[in-house]
Enzyme design. Structure first.
Site, PDB file in Angstrom:
ATOM      1  N   GLY A  55      -7.576  -6.732  -3.931  1.00 14.28           N
ATOM      2  CA  GLY A  55      -8.243  -5.370  -4.002  1.00 14.28           C
ATOM      3  C   GLY A  55      -9.634  -5.367  -3.034  1.00 14.28           C
ATOM      4  N   CYS A  82      -5.684 -13.172  -3.925  1.00 18.52           N
ATOM      5  CA  CYS A  82      -6.749 -12.803  -3.133  1.00 18.52           C
ATOM      6  C   CYS A  82      -7.920 -12.207  -3.853  1.00 18.52           C
ATOM      7  CB  CYS A  82      -6.502 -11.469  -2.036  1.00 18.52           C
ATOM      8  SG  CYS A  82      -7.787 -11.321  -1.055  1.00 18.52           S
ATOM      9  N   TYR A  83      -8.185 -10.877  -4.382  1.00 20.85           N
ATOM     10  CA  TYR A  83      -9.339 -10.361  -5.022  1.00 20.85           C
ATOM     11  C   TYR A  83      -8.885 -10.839  -6.623  1.00 20.85           C
ATOM     12  CZ  TYR A  83     -12.116  -7.249  -7.957  1.00 20.85           C
ATOM     13  OH  TYR A  83     -13.188  -6.884  -8.711  1.00 20.85           O
ATOM     14  N   HIS A 189      -2.408 -13.862   1.018  1.00 16.66           N
ATOM     15  CA  HIS A 189      -1.512 -12.814   0.492  1.00 16.66           C
ATOM     16  C   HIS A 189      -0.034 -13.258   0.762  1.00 16.66           C
ATOM     17  CE1 HIS A 189      -4.256  -9.556  -0.085  1.00 16.66           C
ATOM     18  NE2 HIS A 189      -4.778 -10.322   0.918  1.00 16.66           N
ATOM     19  N   GLU A 191       2.645 -12.031  -0.387  1.00 20.78           N
ATOM     20  CA  GLU A 191       3.618 -10.920  -0.354  1.00 20.78           C
ATOM     21  C   GLU A 191       3.994 -10.316   1.014  1.00 20.78           C
ATOM     22  OE1 GLU A 191       0.482 -10.970  -1.343  1.00 20.78           O
ATOM     23  OE2 GLU A 191      -0.570  -9.206  -1.333  1.00 20.78           O
ATOM     24  N   ASP A 247      18.799   8.720  -2.382  1.00 25.14           N
ATOM     25  CA  ASP A 247      18.331   8.854  -4.074  1.00 25.14           C
ATOM     26  C   ASP A 247      19.262   9.998  -4.673  1.00 25.14           C
ATOM     27  OD1 ASP A 247      16.506   7.230  -2.717  1.00 25.14           O
ATOM     28  OD2 ASP A 247      14.828   8.694  -2.867  1.00 25.14           O
ATOM     29  N   LYS A 390      13.400   1.378  -2.954  1.00 24.33           N
ATOM     30  CA  LYS A 390      14.315   2.217  -2.004  1.00 24.33           C
ATOM     31  C   LYS A 390      15.534   1.020  -1.871  1.00 24.33           C
ATOM     32  CE  LYS A 390      15.199   5.761   0.157  1.00 24.33           C
ATOM     33  NZ  LYS A 390      14.965   7.180  -0.213  1.00 24.33           N
TER      34      LYS A 390
END
Ligand code: XMP
Length: 544
Positions: A55, A82-83, A189, A191, A247, A390
């Site tokens: 964040g 992180c945050y 991070h 991710e 979709d 997605k």
């Protein structure tokens, strides 16, 4: 849903959806919730683990997002990123301060001790088969790995009971853990892809530390969802507006497998689709297609061209195309009469971006078929893809047997070619842009496939979106011995991750030349081809 689950608590970081996607890649279902979500609500979801995101704030400031200490005392494994890592330390009695050196970018992390979080990470890692993870051969003796850092605060003192497990040149606590309490903190991070072994760290957390079995798979999602829809709908009727996009097509496939002919799909061909696209949609979902459903194709081309005649202002064009869609759909809905359910192809990013999960600002309303519920006579909305990203929607589509061509279709705007024809839209201009676009996509796809075959990897220039547009400019040319006065086609190709910013793709010049000569030779009414070099910003991806 009776599914093992990890909760991602969002503290406003820009990578919140990425964290959730990476967890799902480990076959673990997860959902994103705001840090404002009550602890009781989180407990009630019975999560196997909790991840706190990054964040933009400093956790020691009074108004910064925070969370109750009890979150860390439930015995449920918590991983702070992180945050989230700093907050965990701050709340539990450690110290977080402004760092002497701000770390940003790719950074070497030294893993100093064995830790469940870093199992099989780093240069000393043994080669084992993790999903999607490739280990290179290493000869070096030091155990280090590359990560993505982005922080100005740092953990200057760990909370009682924690030990540091990794550091960088500028950050003494790049990772810390308190194994007894199942608490883990990572300053970088994992991710983002720049953290080379980040997926493995998340895998270690959710699969080994949280003990998730990894039951989130698209084949069982498809199977379970079909069952759920069948139970919910009973012998009711469901109406779906099918656009031919990924979709709504996957939603149609799922619902039709559940309830067959009780599903009515209305497909409005507004005459602004790509070449042959209307027929392709009909081939899959129509009478001779592979799905059992009621398919209604409305050929409304002439209606649309009539409404668009003489209109050249972009916003006006968009408005007309949108309103006309509602009108056509309304007429069909009236013929059908009351239905029990209206189905929509809403997907998880729509849910998160509409502020219903996570901390993101409201970017768009999540009704992706804007305005329809106002006049269709229905009892309830069903959104079978509401929990999927997605890439998961695409995998579900493949499970359902929807052709790859449709499943991997690139983004296409609702107003279609209407906003790729600058100025007034006419049937002849639609034909020109359809034919030019078809040639362009065919040549780019061919060159990309050749590159991949030769090099074994995707071409570095492979665009994320590419199409031809028709400029409103006519100019003088010469063809054979004849003077021509024809239109100029603009080719657009962009590389982008989020479609919010984009760079023009460096398509090889010889590919562009082939496209140019084919378009000039094969498409009547075109005598010039331009390549659009503009990035976004200042340009947008579409022309209007
Ligand atoms: P722009 O042109 O805004 O496009 O840079 C960003 C992405 O959004 C798509 N786009 C649309 N999609 N309805 C849609 O469903 C629209 O009106 C629309 N306008 C742009 C565009 O194709 C690109 O992927």
């Amino acid at each position: 849903m009776d599914q093992e689950k990890v909760i991602v608590i969002d503290f406003g970081g820009q990578y919140n959806q990425l964290v959730a996607r990476r967890v799902r890649e480990c076959n673990v279902y997860c959902e994103i919730y705001s840090y404002r979500t009550d602890l009781e609500q989180i407990k009630a979801m019975n999560p196997k683990g909790i991840i706190l995101t990054g964040g933009p704030n400093s956790c020691y400031e009074a108004d910064s997002p925070t969370y109750k200490k009890e979150l860390f005392e439930m015995g449920i494994p918590v991983l702070g990123l992180c945050y989230g890592a700093q907050l965990m330390q701050h709340v539990l009695g450690g110290k977080v301060e402004k760092a002497p050196v701000r770390e940003y970018g790719k950074t070497e992390v030294f893993v100093d001790t064995t830790s469940g979080l870093f199992s099989n990470v780093g240069e000393k890692a043994e080669k084992i088969d993790f999903p999607k993870i490739k280990l290179d051969d290493h000869e070096s003796d030091t155990n280090k790995t590359t990560c993505w850092m982005s922080h100005f605060d740092y953990i200057s003192k760990m909370a009682p009971g924690f030990r540091a497990v990794a550091h960088t040149a500028d950050c003494p606590v790049a990772a810390a853990e308190c194994v007894d309490k199942k608490l883990y903190a990572i300053q970088f991070h994992p991710e983002v892809l720049h953290t080379v072994e980040g997926s493995k760290m998340l895998y270690n957390f959710v699969r080994n530390i949280c003990g998730c079995a990894g039951t989130w798979r698209m084949d069982s999602f498809v199977e379970n969802t079909i069952k759920e829809i069948r139970e919910k709908v009973g012998d009711g009727k469901v109406l779906l507006a099918l656009s031919g996009g990924v979709d709504s097509s996957v939603a149609a496939g799922l619902i039709s497998k559940a309830i067959g002919k009780q599903l009515i799909c209305v497909f409005v061909d507004h005459g602004l689709l790509r070449k042959d696209e209307g027929d392709e949609v009909e081939a899959v979902f129509g009478e001779n297609g592979q799905f059992d459903l009621n398919f209604i194709r409305v050929n409304a081309q002439d209606r649309y061209y009539g409404k668009l005649a003489g209109v050249s202002e972009p916003e006006r064009k968009r408005k007309i195309i949108g309103e006309e869609f509602i009108r056509v759909f309304e007429e069909e809905a009236k013929k059908i009469g009351a239905v029990d359910y209206l189905a929509q192809g809403t997907i998880y990013p729509d849910v998160v971006e509409s502020g219903l999960g996570g901390e993101s600002a409201v970017i768009k309303s999540h009704h992706n078929v804007g305005g329809l519920p106002d006049f269709v006579d229905f009892k309830e909305i069903i959104e079978p893809l509401r929990n999927l990203f997605k890439d998961e929607v695409r995998r579900a589509g493949l499970e359902l047997g929807i052709p790859e061509k449709l499943v991997f279709r690139q983004p296409f705007p609702g107003p279609g070619l209407g906003i790729r024809i600058i100025g007034e839209v006419t049937a002849d201009k639609v034909r020109i842009v359809q034919d030019a676009d078809y040639i362009y996509r065919e040549e780019v796809d061919k060159a990309a496939a050749e590159y991949k075959k030769e090099h074994g990897v995707e071409a570095p220039w492979m665009p994320n979106q590419y199409f031809a547009a028709l400029t409103n400019m006519r100019s003088v040319g010469v063809m054979g011995d004849e003077r021509t006065y024809d239109y100029a086609v603009a080719l657009r190709a962009v590389r982008t991750i989020d479609f919010m910013t984009a760079e023009s793709a460096e398509i090889p010049f010889e590919v562009l030349q082939t496209v140019m000569s084919r378009i000039i030779n094969e498409v009547r009414g075109v005598n010039r081809v331009f390549y659009d070099l503009t990035s976004k910003p200042p340009g947008t991806i579409e022309m209007e």
